[in-house]
Design a protein around this motif. Structure first.
Motif, PDB file in Angstrom:
ATOM      1  N   ILE A  35       0.810  -1.218   0.000  1.00  0.00           N
ATOM      2  CA  ILE A  35       0.000   0.000   0.000  1.00  0.00           C
ATOM      3  C   ILE A  35       0.847   1.274   0.000  1.00  0.00           C
ATOM      4  N   THR A  36       2.168   1.151   0.078  1.00  0.00           N
ATOM      5  CA  THR A  36       3.031   2.331   0.078  1.00  0.00           C
ATOM      6  C   THR A  36       4.174   2.134  -0.906  1.00  0.00           C
ATOM      7  N   ILE A  37       4.692   3.225  -1.445  1.00  0.00           N
ATOM      8  CA  ILE A  37       5.768   3.136  -2.433  1.00  0.00           C
ATOM      9  C   ILE A  37       7.018   3.879  -1.982  1.00  0.00           C
ATOM     10  N   ASP A  38       7.159   4.109  -0.706  1.00  0.00           N
ATOM     11  CA  ASP A  38       8.339   4.824  -0.223  1.00  0.00           C
ATOM     12  C   ASP A  38       9.469   3.834   0.050  1.00  0.00           C
ATOM     13  N   PRO A  39      10.722   4.246  -0.120  1.00  0.00           N
ATOM     14  CA  PRO A  39      11.847   3.327   0.113  1.00  0.00           C
ATOM     15  C   PRO A  39      12.134   3.063   1.581  1.00  0.00           C
ATOM     16  N   VAL A  40      11.654   3.928   2.481  1.00  0.00           N
ATOM     17  CA  VAL A  40      11.981   3.773   3.905  1.00  0.00           C
ATOM     18  C   VAL A  40      11.317   2.531   4.487  1.00  0.00           C
ATOM     19  N   ILE A 259      -0.245   4.444  -1.997  1.00  0.00           N
ATOM     20  CA  ILE A 259      -0.539   4.428  -3.435  1.00  0.00           C
ATOM     21  C   ILE A 259      -1.962   4.891  -3.723  1.00  0.00           C
ATOM     22  N   PHE A 260      -2.819   4.921  -2.711  1.00  0.00           N
ATOM     23  CA  PHE A 260      -4.219   5.287  -2.935  1.00  0.00           C
ATOM     24  C   PHE A 260      -4.512   6.744  -2.613  1.00  0.00           C
ATOM     25  N   GLY A 261      -3.494   7.530  -2.326  1.00  0.00           N
ATOM     26  CA  GLY A 261      -3.752   8.926  -2.006  1.00  0.00           C
ATOM     27  C   GLY A 261      -2.483   9.678  -1.746  1.00  0.00           C
ATOM     28  N   PRO A 262      -2.580  10.934  -1.402  1.00  0.00           N
ATOM     29  CA  PRO A 262      -1.381  11.725  -1.125  1.00  0.00           C
ATOM     30  C   PRO A 262      -0.711  11.280   0.153  1.00  0.00           C
ATOM     31  N   SER A 263       0.568  11.549   0.269  1.00  0.00           N
ATOM     32  CA  SER A 263       1.313  11.161   1.484  1.00  0.00           C
ATOM     33  C   SER A 263       0.961  12.078   2.643  1.00  0.00           C
TER      34      SER A 263
END
Length: 263
Positions: A35-40, A259-263
């Protein structure tokens, strides 16, 4: 003098876990990373997975051979997304249709880390899964319909015959003298013959299973009992802890990007 008897090594590591526990642990690790695309979050999850991978009891040679596709797919995904991903931030390099920016590089790094963070524990956990044990667990622990479970188990058992059927078809064609020319045509013909053979075997298997009342609407009994042990609960709790920690760190440093909205 009698020949020496080679005793089979006792299962250890992940091999002793219930297949259902392995399945749930892999899902608990993968779902938050999807559900997230951040590298952290992916990097933290991959770091926390190292003790699980080291304690799995899988030999290094076997580990590298089974996970080789992941080590190829991760850099390939990173390069592709870095070159052709959505541009954001300062532009680093540009040529024709290729536009590399700081945002596309970060997205490529996140994709590579997610491939490894999701794929490595799944491969390691399922290396030693026996299909029959998995079917027992799905039916007895997760309470899935017995007809669905047994049908899936029968299908998995039939997969192992495809390689033998392909080899038998190749030998039969060579014996008839039709396997020396036209490699593409020969491959397509063998593939069609294998498909027909698989359909016929599947129909015969379905008829035999129906004749033995595998589809009867009654409560089915199982030859082997499947239950969760303390080690199974521990590995599932570990999977949940990895996911929660990865997402919490990502949110704390402000890198969480769903991925479904703004961070």
């Amino acid at each position: 003098m009698s020949a020496p008897v080679h005793l089979e090594a006792a299962p250890r590591g992940v091999a002793t876990l219930n297949p259902v526990a392995k399945l749930l642990a892999a899902l608990l690790i993968a779902l938050p990373l999807v559900i997230t695309i951040d590298p952290v979050s992916a990097g933290v999850a991959l770091l926390l997975e190292l003790p699980l991978l080291l304690a799995s009891g899988v030999g290094w040679r076997r580990f590298w051979m089974r996970t080789l596709p992941l080590w190829i797919a991760a850099p390939a995904a990173a390069v592709t997304i870095s070159l052709y991903g959505e541009r954001s931030g300062a532009e680093v390099f540009s040529w024709a249709f290729v536009h590399v920016s700081e945002g596309s590089l970060a997205l490529g790094l996140a994709a590579a880390l997610r491939v490894l963070a999701i794929g490595l524990p799944a491969v390691v956990l399922f290396i030693t899964v026996d299909p029959t044990d998995l079917a027992d667990g799905l039916a007895q622990i997760l309470r899935l319909p017995a007809r669905f479970v047994i049908g899936g188990l029968a299908g998995m058992r039939m997969l192992g015959l495809l390689a033998e059927d392909w080899r038998a078809l190749a030998l039969a064609r060579r014996a008839r003298g039709v396997a020396d020319a036209g490699r593409l045509r020969r491959t397509l013909g063998m593939a069609f013959a294998l498909l027909v053979l698989a359909i016929r075997r599947g129909s015969a298997l379905a008829t035999a299973m129906e004749a033995r009342a595998f589809g009867a609407p009654v409560r089915r009994t199982w030859a082997r009992e499947s239950r969760l042990a303390a080690s199974d609960v521990a590995v599932m709790a570990g999977g949940l802890a990895i996911s929660v920690t990865a997402v919490a760190v990502s949110v704390a440093v402000g890198a969480f990007h769903p991925i479904f909205g703004p961070s």
